[in-house]
Design a protein around this motif. Structure first.
Motif, PDB file in Angstrom:
ATOM      1  N   LEU A   1     -36.676 -28.814  -7.144  1.00  0.00           N
ATOM      2  CA  LEU A   1     -36.896 -30.061  -7.868  1.00  0.00           C
ATOM      3  C   LEU A   1     -37.444 -29.893  -9.279  1.00  0.00           C
ATOM      4  N   ILE A   2     -38.174 -28.811  -9.550  1.00  0.00           N
ATOM      5  CA  ILE A   2     -38.870 -28.674 -10.839  1.00  0.00           C
ATOM      6  C   ILE A   2     -38.195 -27.613 -11.706  1.00  0.00           C
ATOM      7  N   PRO A   3     -37.648 -28.014 -12.873  1.00  0.00           N
ATOM      8  CA  PRO A   3     -37.001 -27.044 -13.765  1.00  0.00           C
ATOM      9  C   PRO A   3     -37.991 -26.005 -14.286  1.00  0.00           C
ATOM     10  N   PHE A   4     -37.516 -24.776 -14.352  1.00  0.00           N
ATOM     11  CA  PHE A   4     -38.319 -23.675 -14.887  1.00  0.00           C
ATOM     12  C   PHE A   4     -37.366 -22.741 -15.624  1.00  0.00           C
ATOM     13  N   PHE A   5     -37.771 -22.282 -16.802  1.00  0.00           N
ATOM     14  CA  PHE A   5     -36.889 -21.478 -17.641  1.00  0.00           C
ATOM     15  C   PHE A   5     -37.506 -20.101 -17.870  1.00  0.00           C
ATOM     16  N   PRO A   6     -37.266 -19.150 -16.974  1.00  0.00           N
ATOM     17  CA  PRO A   6     -37.797 -17.803 -17.186  1.00  0.00           C
ATOM     18  C   PRO A   6     -37.180 -17.173 -18.433  1.00  0.00           C
ATOM     19  N   SER A   7     -37.856 -16.203 -18.978  1.00  0.00           N
ATOM     20  CA  SER A   7     -37.345 -15.497 -20.147  1.00  0.00           C
ATOM     21  C   SER A   7     -36.023 -14.811 -19.815  1.00  0.00           C
ATOM     22  N   ASN A   8     -35.063 -14.901 -20.723  1.00  0.00           N
ATOM     23  CA  ASN A   8     -33.743 -14.275 -20.580  1.00  0.00           C
ATOM     24  C   ASN A   8     -32.916 -14.833 -19.417  1.00  0.00           C
ATOM     25  N   SER A   9     -33.153 -16.097 -19.081  1.00  0.00           N
ATOM     26  CA  SER A   9     -32.415 -16.697 -17.966  1.00  0.00           C
ATOM     27  C   SER A   9     -31.299 -17.630 -18.411  1.00  0.00           C
ATOM     28  N   ALA A  10     -31.130 -17.823 -19.721  1.00  0.00           N
ATOM     29  CA  ALA A  10     -30.185 -18.824 -20.226  1.00  0.00           C
ATOM     30  C   ALA A  10     -28.762 -18.586 -19.736  1.00  0.00           C
ATOM     31  N   LEU A  11     -28.300 -17.329 -19.769  1.00  0.00           N
ATOM     32  CA  LEU A  11     -26.929 -17.030 -19.370  1.00  0.00           C
ATOM     33  C   LEU A  11     -26.699 -17.327 -17.889  1.00  0.00           C
ATOM     34  N   LEU A  12     -27.680 -17.022 -17.065  1.00  0.00           N
ATOM     35  CA  LEU A  12     -27.524 -17.293 -15.634  1.00  0.00           C
ATOM     36  C   LEU A  12     -27.594 -18.788 -15.348  1.00  0.00           C
ATOM     37  N   ILE A  13     -28.408 -19.526 -16.086  1.00  0.00           N
ATOM     38  CA  ILE A  13     -28.464 -20.983 -15.919  1.00  0.00           C
ATOM     39  C   ILE A  13     -27.104 -21.598 -16.236  1.00  0.00           C
ATOM     40  N   ILE A  14     -26.542 -21.179 -17.365  1.00  0.00           N
ATOM     41  CA  ILE A  14     -25.225 -21.672 -17.752  1.00  0.00           C
ATOM     42  C   ILE A  14     -24.178 -21.256 -16.715  1.00  0.00           C
ATOM     43  N   GLY A  15     -24.295 -20.022 -16.229  1.00  0.00           N
ATOM     44  CA  GLY A  15     -23.347 -19.528 -15.239  1.00  0.00           C
ATOM     45  C   GLY A  15     -23.406 -20.294 -13.932  1.00  0.00           C
ATOM     46  N   LEU A  16     -24.610 -20.642 -13.481  1.00  0.00           N
ATOM     47  CA  LEU A  16     -24.761 -21.380 -12.223  1.00  0.00           C
ATOM     48  C   LEU A  16     -24.131 -22.765 -12.309  1.00  0.00           C
ATOM     49  N   VAL A  17     -24.309 -23.433 -13.447  1.00  0.00           N
ATOM     50  CA  VAL A  17     -23.694 -24.755 -13.615  1.00  0.00           C
ATOM     51  C   VAL A  17     -22.189 -24.625 -13.803  1.00  0.00           C
ATOM     52  N   GLY A  18     -21.785 -23.670 -14.639  1.00  0.00           N
ATOM     53  CA  GLY A  18     -20.375 -23.501 -14.935  1.00  0.00           C
ATOM     54  C   GLY A  18     -19.540 -23.075 -13.749  1.00  0.00           C
ATOM     55  N   THR A  19     -20.131 -22.331 -12.837  1.00  0.00           N
ATOM     56  CA  THR A  19     -19.374 -21.879 -11.674  1.00  0.00           C
ATOM     57  C   THR A  19     -19.266 -22.965 -10.612  1.00  0.00           C
ATOM     58  N   THR A  20     -20.034 -24.044 -10.753  1.00  0.00           N
ATOM     59  CA  THR A  20     -19.983 -25.172  -9.816  1.00  0.00           C
ATOM     60  C   THR A  20     -19.074 -26.284 -10.329  1.00  0.00           C
ATOM     61  N   ILE A  21     -19.126 -26.538 -11.640  1.00  0.00           N
ATOM     62  CA  ILE A  21     -18.292 -27.585 -12.243  1.00  0.00           C
ATOM     63  C   ILE A  21     -17.160 -26.907 -13.005  1.00  0.00           C
ATOM     64  N   VAL A  22     -15.975 -26.871 -12.419  1.00  0.00           N
ATOM     65  CA  VAL A  22     -14.834 -26.202 -13.046  1.00  0.00           C
ATOM     66  C   VAL A  22     -13.717 -27.223 -13.254  1.00  0.00           C
ATOM     67  N   PRO A  23     -12.962 -27.107 -14.351  1.00  0.00           N
ATOM     68  CA  PRO A  23     -11.974 -28.143 -14.684  1.00  0.00           C
ATOM     69  C   PRO A  23     -10.872 -28.325 -13.663  1.00  0.00           C
ATOM     70  N   TYR A  24     -10.365 -27.215 -13.080  1.00  0.00           N
ATOM     71  CA  TYR A  24      -9.240 -27.395 -12.169  1.00  0.00           C
ATOM     72  C   TYR A  24      -9.643 -28.110 -10.884  1.00  0.00           C
ATOM     73  N   ASN A  25     -10.950 -28.092 -10.552  1.00  0.00           N
ATOM     74  CA  ASN A  25     -11.406 -28.825  -9.371  1.00  0.00           C
ATOM     75  C   ASN A  25     -11.225 -30.332  -9.539  1.00  0.00           C
ATOM     76  N   LEU A  26     -11.338 -30.820 -10.786  1.00  0.00           N
ATOM     77  CA  LEU A  26     -11.164 -32.243 -11.033  1.00  0.00           C
ATOM     78  C   LEU A  26      -9.723 -32.664 -10.743  1.00  0.00           C
ATOM     79  N   PHE A  27      -8.764 -31.836 -11.145  1.00  0.00           N
ATOM     80  CA  PHE A  27      -7.359 -32.129 -10.855  1.00  0.00           C
ATOM     81  C   PHE A  27      -7.058 -31.955  -9.373  1.00  0.00           C
ATOM     82  N   LEU A  28      -7.672 -30.949  -8.765  1.00  0.00           N
ATOM     83  CA  LEU A  28      -7.485 -30.712  -7.335  1.00  0.00           C
ATOM     84  C   LEU A  28      -8.009 -31.895  -6.533  1.00  0.00           C
ATOM     85  N   GLY A  29      -9.237 -32.341  -6.835  1.00  0.00           N
ATOM     86  CA  GLY A  29      -9.829 -33.458  -6.103  1.00  0.00           C
ATOM     87  C   GLY A  29      -9.059 -34.750  -6.292  1.00  0.00           C
TER      88      GLY A  29
END
Length: 424
Positions: free
Chosen positions: A175-203
């Motif tokens: 529930l509580i956002p936390f931003f560890p040092s050097n975590s930006a790429l993994l944060i972006i990766g976690l969101v990006g790997t869940t929301i993908v464009p072809y899933n919108l067309f598939l759904g």
């Protein structure tokens, strides 16, 4: 009748689990497990946001199809005909580029258990994935994927329950956002790997004929289940110490918990790769069918060749045992541009009275929530795009300047969309 609602709801969740199967692939497992191994539970909140954002976008595109009778691809092809070939190419190209990773991910799971020849296992995985696509229809494949998602979920959840975190620690991290040092790429990766464009067309493509109430129940629960599986993978990764790899993960789980834990992780990895090796070609086929071949008398023939092409590309790179890195980088650039564009089109379409009847349109509050998601999606998409482009430039650009520039563009896009239709 009321007494049948629970049964229908279960069937709806099983049907919509194809979306979970599509976004939980080897890339998701790698990103989630690496996040857990590197930062423990600190990035669980990222998956909470990803679940909410994915649910909002998927529910919106399904509502477009149910309300209008047209899939998202068909509406875009009718409204923006000059863009349909670019979209179709980008989706198919991206699916083909990642298909090798899907097949190799399934093979990696098998290799953690068996000692068969890698080429043989690659061809075996591709054969059964192709057989499923050739014999099944879209909706039957979706239900089949639901079974595999359940298996995959059980494997990872069993492992995650062995972690030594308290319930309060998990809830706090969720529930509580936390931003560890050097975590930006993994944060972006976690969101990006869940929301993908072809899933919108598939759904959107599989939602025709669905009841809107059951669709909402099915999508919300299916994506929630998929998100919980991703969280379980992250928690499982937190058990691993040292440099992350699939072999190191299994060895660590075997030593700290027992052989059964490593086996569960291996089976889960195989299930993730196998399901994604089916959903990627399926999504490419549905996209081409709805965007490019709409109204064509031989659309069934041509669209069926789409999944064959995607599968063949995956088999070639899988047999060679190499990752098509340059192709994947180009696909990332295309998808980095495509996801924000598709999200913007989704917003404009759901608020278009000529296409969507009033009862199915967004309220002011729903538009506000959707725009928050779209703003973040635009930011993530542009960030992926700049990474794919700037890595090949002969000079360096300061990261702070890049993020500030992308942030301004994302905020500007949201303000313009709000002015166009969001504040109705």
């Amino acid at each position: 009748m009321p007494k049948f609602v629970p049964i229908q709801s279960v069937k709806s969740v099983l049907f919509w689990s194809v979306i979970s199967a599509a976004f939980i692939g080897p890339g998701t497992i790698t990103t989630c497990a690496m996040s857990g191994a590197t930062f423990g539970l600190d990035l669980l909140w990222t998956l909470t946001f990803a679940i909410i954002a994915c649910t909002i976008l998927q529910e919106t595109v399904a509502r477009i199809t149910i309300a209008s009778g047209y899939s998202l691809g068909e509406v875009i092809a009718m409204s923006y005909p000059t863009m349909k070939y670019l979209i179709g190419f980008a989706i198919v190209f991206g699916c083909a580029a990642y298909q090798a990773g899907n097949i190799l991910g399934a093979v990696a799971g098998l290799q953690l258990i068996f000692t068969f020849d890698k080429v043989f296992m690659t061809l075996l995985v591709a054969f059964f994935a192709s057989l499923t696509l050739a014999l099944g229809k879209d909706k039957s494949i979706a239900k089949f994927m639901g079974i595999w998602v359940a298996l995959m979920g059980l494997m990872f959840i069993f492992v995650a329950t062995q972690a030594t975190f308290s319930f309060s620690q998990v809830v706090k991290s969720v529930l509580i956002p936390f931003f560890p040092s050097n975590s930006a790429l993994l944060i972006i990766g976690l969101v990006g790997t869940t929301i993908v464009p072809y899933n919108l067309f598939l759904g959107s493509g599989i939602s025709k004929g669905q009841d809107i109430k059951e669709m909402r129940i099915g999508i919300r629960l299916a994506i929630l289940i998929g998100g919980l599986i991703s969280m379980a993978i992250l928690v499982s990764g937190s058990i691993v110490k040292g440099e992350f790899s699939f072999v190191a993960t299994v060895n660590s789980l075997n030593e700290r918990i027992g052989v059964w834990a490593g086996g569960c992780f291996a089976v889960g990895l195989f299930a993730a790769g196998f399901t994604s090796s089916i959903t990627a070609p399926l999504a490419a086929t549905i996209t081409m069918r709805s965007i490019v071949y709409t109204g064509h008398k031989n659309w069934a023939k041509y669209s069926s060749w789409t999944w064959v092409l995607v599968m063949v590309v995956g088999i070639i790179f899988g047999v060679l045992g190499t990752q098509p890195i340059p192709i994947i980088l180009f696909a990332q650039a295309l998808n980095g541009l495509l996801l924000p564009l598709v999200s913007i089109w989704v917003f404009l379409i759901i608020n278009n009275q000529k296409i969507i009847p009033h009862p199915y349109q967004n309220s002011k509050q729903a538009n506000f929530t959707l725009l928050i998601v779209i703003g973040i999606v635009i930011f993530l998409g542009l960030n992926n795009l700049q990474k794919a482009i700037l890595t090949h430039l002969p000079f360096a650009v300061h990261p702070t300047f890049i993020l500030l520039f992308i942030g301004i563009l994302s905020l500007s896009a949201v303000i313009i969309l709000w002015a166009l239709g969001g504040k109705k």
